[in-house]
Design a protein around this motif. Structure first.
Motif: not given
Length: 595
Positions: A312, A315-316, A318-323, A326
């Motif tokens: 978890d 995954a969180a 990785a999401d933060r890194r993608s945001e 962007e």
């Protein structure tokens, strides 16, 4: 004669007492300052205009137009002061705290006090070494009141006049009811304020995190969180034990090790262990722990539960890194930027201007490719520092139109992403010379593939190379894909070899002159490489010698290189010129040399 210890005690006597005084600075400034410890300040100019008001919760810095920039004070708020700070004299006692394990003086050893006067008041002058190795620091402490009358370092100084202690101030002096804007609205401070707010938020997040509890050190412990990540639970703390300093880092073992925070980068790693889901590392700043003490530290650490399962948290993260990526890409693309704001800006910008608006995704690919990092062989990669302009107002903009808009002012070069850029698989970007006609070729263009953008931008930005260096190296289709590899090295001829060789052939005036000059040339040698004959031919044919230049043997040189194929070429450097040879035959060196 008195001692520094007595003078230091005299300065401590002002702690907690109100002070009003005028402060004069080496840059010509003068301020009336009121200070009601610990947090009330008011600064006025000589004509009574308010410059700063500060209380426990708020700060107001008044601009020249009478509008105050308001900032909310926070425990972890960091403020950068530019130039001399007139408030410094009122709390100089903080520079020499009472000696103790936690004392962090800002000055070195004190000299013997010397009696002096500052603006009519008697004081004791003391000089200190600067712990950072800068020029010595001189202060003057008032003999009667204990306030700091003067501070000096190098050519900068602050002086106090008309000091008054223990005055009762009207509380209204430390409030502001005039026109106000919030700090984030203040354009000049916007970037600084955002970084400051980010830092303050990070410090609040760290304070709210479950802390690493240090169970044992060989003396009293004071700990402080200095860096970390609330999402993953990673945390760096420093532990001060008497005069020694330590750092303890933790991170989830299943995740990548985070970079150490700035505060602990200089600490030496003593050891690391896995403890449950965590990896823990102990570092020391100076004195190392003994192996036994290190084991006791690890054994008695108390670590919190992780913020979630490894999957978890990963995954969180990785999401933060993608945001974040962007957001950075959106900023990079420059959507909505006005071209006119950058054409004659005071600050240099290498512009990449979008002129085709048929495919947003393709523009994104072009911009990312043009600014992508390229391996440099060391820790700092190469990268083009581009300011992208993505605005439909520039649709169809041609190099000629852009050149006309720029005129004679900067920038001296620019890049355009047109229809060819968007549709060609190589994404070749237009490079436009906008420089001074006296030195450059304004209006000249060529195309460049994105992976080579770093080279032209980096070198043109610092005038390390000229626009023509890249334009002349473009391929026959007008696209620059990088400089050709250096010619193959054949041999290096040292002085004795050159002397022996020059003695074998005097058949032309150039060869005879070369043989005569060679013995007088210091450190003579020639690096011989394999070169295309026609490249050498063109380089000499295009020469336009100045009036102070002398060329000997150029006709022979041109004749020897006026055919296809390769030859061995080299030159011998002399002061103010060089001797060169374009070819080698089976019987020895060709008889054409150019000086």
């Amino acid at each position: 004669m008195t001692s520094w210890r007595r003078i230091r005690g005299l300065s401590y006597s002002t702690i907690g007492r109100t002070v009003r005084a005028r402060v004069h600075t080496s840059n010509g400034g003068e301020h009336l300052v009121r200070f009601d410890p610990p947090a009330l300040w008011r600064l006025e100019s000589p004509d009574g205009t308010t410059q700063l008001v500060e209380n426990e919760t708020d700060e107001y810095r008044v601009r020249d137009d009478g509008v105050a920039v308001h900032a909310h004070k926070a425990p972890n708020r960091v403020v950068m002061m530019m130039g001399l700070n007139p408030m410094q004299l009122f709390t100089m006692y903080r520079w020499w705290p009472e000696p103790g394990p936690m004392a962090r003086p800002r000055v070195g050893a004190a000299s013997d006090p010397v009696a002096t006067t500052v603006r009519g008041r008697s004081g004791w002058q003391v000089e200190f070494d600067d712990p950072q190795g800068a020029q010595p620091i001189t202060v003057v402490i008032d003999q009667d009141l204990g306030v700091c009358l003067a501070w000096r370092q190098g050519g900068q100084w602050l002086e106090m006049s008309e000091p008054v202690l223990d005055e009762d101030f009207d509380p209204a002096l430390f409030t502001w009811d005039g026109p106000t804007i919030e700090e984030e609205e203040h354009a000049e401070a916007q970037a600084q304020s955002q970084a400051q707010r980010d830092y303050e938020q990070q410090m609040r997040d760290l304070a709210d995190m479950p802390q690493t509890q240090v169970g044992w050190f060989p003396t009293t412990i004071h700990t402080s969180a200095v860096d970390g990540d609330a999402l993953t639970g990673a945390l760096d703390i420093t532990a001060t034990t008497g005069s020694a300093q330590f750092a303890i880092r933790r991170w989830l073992t299943g995740l990548d090790e985070p970079e150490p925070g700035f505060s602990v980068q200089s600490y030496t790693v003593q050891g690391r262990r896995e403890s449950g889901p965590w990896t823990v590392e102990v570092r020391t700043y100076a004195a190392a722990l003994s192996p036994d003490d290190l084991e006791r530290v690890f054994a008695q650490l108390s670590l919190p539960d992780p913020p979630g399962t490894i999957d978890d948290v990963a995954a969180a993260a990785a999401d933060r890194r993608s945001e974040q990526e962007e957001r950075e890409t959106t900023e990079l693309l420059g959507t909505g930027r006005e071209l006119g704001d950058y054409l004659h800006a005071d600050n240099y910008a290498a512009l990449l201007i979008r002129t085709d608006f048929t495919d947003d995704q393709r523009w994104r690919e072009v911009a990312l490719a043009a600014t992508a990092s390229v391996d440099s062989g060391d820790e700092f990669p190469f990268q083009a520092n581009l300011t992208c302009i993505d605005n439909p107002d520039n649709a169809g903009l041609t190099p000629e139109q852009l050149r006309a808009r720029i005129g004679d002012d900067p920038p001296s070069f620019a890049f355009l992403a047109d229809t060819v850029t968007m549709t060609d698989p190589e994404m070749p970007i237009i490079a436009l010379d906008c420089g001074d006609p006296e030195y450059d070729e304004p209006g000249r263009t060529f195309r460049i593939i994105p992976s080579e953008m770093w080279g032209i931008e980096n070198n043109l930005s610092i005038a390390n190379m000229d626009f023509r260096d890249f334009a002349d190296s473009a391929a026959d289709d007008g696209v620059f894909r990088g400089f050709p590899p250096p010619p193959p090295h054949v041999a290096t001829l040292q002085r004795e070899e050159l002397l022996a060789l020059s003695a074998t052939n005097h058949s032309t005036p150039a060869l005879a002159r070369f043989a005569d000059d060679l013995p007088t040339i210091e450190h003579a040698y020639a690096v011989i490489s394999e070169m295309p004959r026609m490249r050498l031919h063109t380089s000499i044919a295009d020469l336009e010698p100045r009036s102070d230049e002398y060329i000997l043997g150029d006709d022979d040189y041109l004749a020897a290189t006026a055919r296809d194929g390769v030859c061995h070429s080299g030159f011998v450097q002399i002061r103010g010129g060089h001797w060169s040879t374009p070819s080698r035959t089976a019987n020895g060196w060709n008889d054409t040399l150019v000086c």
